[in-house]
Design an enzyme around this catalytic site. Sequence first.
Site, PDB file in Angstrom:
ATOM      1  N   LYS A  32      -3.659   5.353   6.301  1.00 56.69           N
ATOM      2  CA  LYS A  32      -4.579   6.163   5.492  1.00 56.69           C
ATOM      3  C   LYS A  32      -6.024   6.047   5.963  1.00 56.69           C
ATOM      4  O   LYS A  32      -6.773   7.030   5.933  1.00 56.69           O
ATOM      5  CB  LYS A  32      -4.478   5.784   4.017  1.00 56.69           C
ATOM      6  CG  LYS A  32      -5.106   4.452   3.653  1.00 56.69           C
ATOM      7  CD  LYS A  32      -5.132   4.231   2.162  1.00 56.69           C
ATOM      8  CE  LYS A  32      -5.723   2.878   1.829  1.00 56.69           C
ATOM      9  NZ  LYS A  32      -7.130   2.744   2.225  1.00 56.69           N
ATOM     10  N   THR A  33      -6.438   4.860   6.396  1.00 57.74           N
ATOM     11  CA  THR A  33      -7.830   4.685   6.828  1.00 57.74           C
ATOM     12  C   THR A  33      -8.119   5.555   8.044  1.00 57.74           C
ATOM     13  O   THR A  33      -9.191   6.155   8.166  1.00 57.74           O
ATOM     14  CB  THR A  33      -8.113   3.205   7.154  1.00 57.74           C
ATOM     15  OG1 THR A  33      -7.808   2.409   6.002  1.00 57.74           O
ATOM     16  CG2 THR A  33      -9.566   3.002   7.517  1.00 57.74           C
ATOM     17  N   ASP A 224     -11.699   6.824  -1.245  1.00 61.53           N
ATOM     18  CA  ASP A 224     -10.630   5.936  -0.780  1.00 61.53           C
ATOM     19  C   ASP A 224     -10.076   5.141  -1.966  1.00 61.53           C
ATOM     20  O   ASP A 224     -10.784   4.898  -2.949  1.00 61.53           O
ATOM     21  CB  ASP A 224     -11.197   4.977   0.271  1.00 61.53           C
ATOM     22  CG  ASP A 224     -10.111   4.190   0.990  1.00 61.53           C
ATOM     23  OD1 ASP A 224      -8.939   4.605   0.948  1.00 61.53           O
ATOM     24  OD2 ASP A 224     -10.445   3.147   1.594  1.00 61.53           O
ATOM     25  N   GLU A 225      -8.814   4.720  -1.880  1.00 62.49           N
ATOM     26  CA  GLU A 225      -8.160   3.918  -2.931  1.00 62.49           C
ATOM     27  C   GLU A 225      -8.347   4.564  -4.306  1.00 62.49           C
ATOM     28  O   GLU A 225      -8.713   3.919  -5.290  1.00 62.49           O
ATOM     29  CB  GLU A 225      -8.717   2.482  -2.946  1.00 62.49           C
ATOM     30  CG  GLU A 225      -8.580   1.734  -1.629  1.00 62.49           C
ATOM     31  CD  GLU A 225      -7.156   1.287  -1.335  1.00 62.49           C
ATOM     32  OE1 GLU A 225      -6.234   1.689  -2.078  1.00 62.49           O
ATOM     33  OE2 GLU A 225      -6.958   0.554  -0.358  1.00 62.49           O
ATOM     34  N   ARG A 608       3.607  -6.129   2.120  1.00 65.44           N
ATOM     35  CA  ARG A 608       2.669  -6.891   2.966  1.00 65.44           C
ATOM     36  C   ARG A 608       3.393  -7.429   4.204  1.00 65.44           C
ATOM     37  O   ARG A 608       2.757  -7.836   5.177  1.00 65.44           O
ATOM     38  CB  ARG A 608       2.071  -8.083   2.212  1.00 65.44           C
ATOM     39  CG  ARG A 608       1.251  -7.790   0.965  1.00 65.44           C
ATOM     40  CD  ARG A 608       0.229  -6.709   1.164  1.00 65.44           C
ATOM     41  NE  ARG A 608       0.757  -5.418   0.770  1.00 65.44           N
ATOM     42  CZ  ARG A 608       0.239  -4.243   1.137  1.00 65.44           C
ATOM     43  NH1 ARG A 608      -0.800  -4.206   1.935  1.00 65.44           N
ATOM     44  NH2 ARG A 608       0.760  -3.110   0.728  1.00 65.44           N
TER      45      ARG A 608
END
Length: 751
Positions: A32-33, A224-225, A608
């Site tokens: 996404k970044t 973002d987020e 994670r």
Amino acid sequence: MDYLQSLNAPQHEGVINTEGPCMIIAGAGSGKTRVLTYRIAHLIQTQGVDPFNIMALTFTNKAANEMRERIEHVVGSDARNLWMGTFHSVFARVLRAEADHLGFSNNFTIYDTDDSKSIIKNVVKEMGLDETQYKANTVYNRISSAKNKLISWQEYLANPHLMGDDAASMRPEIGNIYRKYVERCYKSGAMDFDDLLFNTDKLFKEHLDVLNKYQHRIHYVLVDEFQDTNLCQYFIIRKLAAVRQNVCVVGDDAQSIYAFRGADISNILNFEKDYPDLRIIKLEQNYRSTQTIVDAANSVIAKNKAQIPKNVWTTNEEGTLIELIKANSDNEEGRLVASSIFEEKMQHQNSFSNFAILYRTNSQSRSMEEALRRMNIKYKVVGGLSFYQRKEIKDLLAYLRYSINQQDEASFRRIINLPKRGIGDSTIDKVVVAANDHAISIWEVLENAPTFLGGRASGPIEDFVTKIKRFGIEIQNKNAYEAAAEIAKSSGLLKELYEDKTAEGLSRYENVQELLNAIKEYVDDSEKTDKSLGAFLQEVSLITGQDENKDNDPDKVTLMTIHMAKGLEFKNVYIVGMEENLFPSQMMLSSRADLEEERRLFYVAITRAQKKLFLSYALTRYRFGQLKNCEPSRFLNDLDQRYVKVSSKFSSKDTSKPTPDYTKRFVNSNMKRTPSAQPPAKPAYKPSADFTPSDTRTLKEGMKVEHPKFGFGTVVKMDEQGAERKAKINFADFGEKTLLLSFAKLKIHEN
């Protein structure tokens, strides 16, 4: 345009479709970044948009700086002209320019959390309220929550539900404290962190000319987020983008885990209602994890009802099955996890930095830390202190140490005014000076306070001395746990922590309870011959003697809460404490919304992991000094059984509690692939139906006995020396064990 070549189809769509409202649902590990930064770069480089007309909002300075660097790499120094940063930093910039509209000067002060709590403390004192009832931390959090929901002090005082909640919690004056706090900040020309958003919304709502100016200045808004935004943040975004509708939000509803900070998942779930022409782009390819981990995570999050449907997938290798580690106790859980980490490192040439241990609550780190230290495995605790370095733990340990040794000056200085008992620094200085002048100990000065300090100062000192002497008697007459529990209670430490109902206060209270649990476990350990508090403190000193944070070696296992792990990734992840009422938390079972947030937290933990994932749980765990039976977490049942196997090497074999049916499925069911054959685990011993412990004072060599865990055996040797009687017993299934008879539960059988 080279940067577009590295994108997959949905990422490419997210970068080039820049006009109109857009929501990019970014699954875990989906890049996404990259999409967000390339979208901004595309606006500048390809579409010629002035960076001054682009606003990009993030939640951390680290994320903002990383994005700016990536954009600068593509478009050059123009990236420095973006309105980019955290919500607070960007809107502080707006308020600096427009502060006069709200009656503030442009150089208003920004109060940090400590400043705010200090003012609240003064307001409480001036109002003549009980400072123990109106703790600054509790009141601050209540006011902060109200501001994040755009509730002014006027609306707060007029809201019967809020006022009723305060009255029920015995704090009916919070609304008036809120009013006085706002007035005090305004008088001081200051805003707190929450005001930076609350006042921005107020500015845009009450001064439409200012809103209009920024609506025409900011052509594109990117967030973002987005799943972590609160009501106030969403309203500001919506107002800014109202004219051009060029708003792009990026996030993942499956990773919304910050409701306790005010995050509102409905912002992302209901975004389409505010923007009927919304373009929804789903980034579903995971570049981080193995197929097994991705599929397992999907099987978990599928159980949530409130979600945006998506199918996360990956072309990565299939990978190994998730391993489930079963332990008899939390201490054994720590030992098994540490052993597994050591073996994984040695067998696969891993670095310790490739391992992370994730837990639901900070207090769980204790057993993990102790196990790692015993195996000389270096570690670091991220987002918090090592268990024995936490303030509340050091406070109680100082009380315990001083109750044993009144010559311990460091402990004396730590606890003399804790909790506050009106003994200030000047009084402490007088005590030290008197001790030096008369060549006597500080304790001797305290015992003779009226002589050395005079009347007023001696009263609280005399009370303190009486308390410490009483604690000393408790230590002599009781075992370590009973004495420590009494000291924790009578010192006032437990009460002070219990009354702090904030998330931080609850965590500190749980940590102290975990220390008491550790002492109880020490006392109940049949292999410990000395059950005294002094012996326990000595063991703690030996464990903590080497501070693992003193060296700069980066090769360390990472320990952190799951909340802290969001946004990070590790090759090998251990999620520990997979038990009902621990994970999911007992406090999150009252509603479907809370339970679904806990499940999203589990999803975040699973995702994670890049290569290997381990889950562990204990069958027993000390809670409030009592050994409690634990049930495996319902989330283990959410996992598709095809992706999990019970670890044969690192699971307890000699458990007296049968494995719940749904975890047996992990061994017996048809798996996705056939695991290597493992020898069947030794069945747990079930004691006789009429089992009741016998009086062991008559126990002799050669007698047949039954133990509830080890089964039948024969006494081969008696040890009558010392204060504790011991017996060496040869058990048919478990070999020889030496047991302390005062703790062992044995039934004597006729030969």
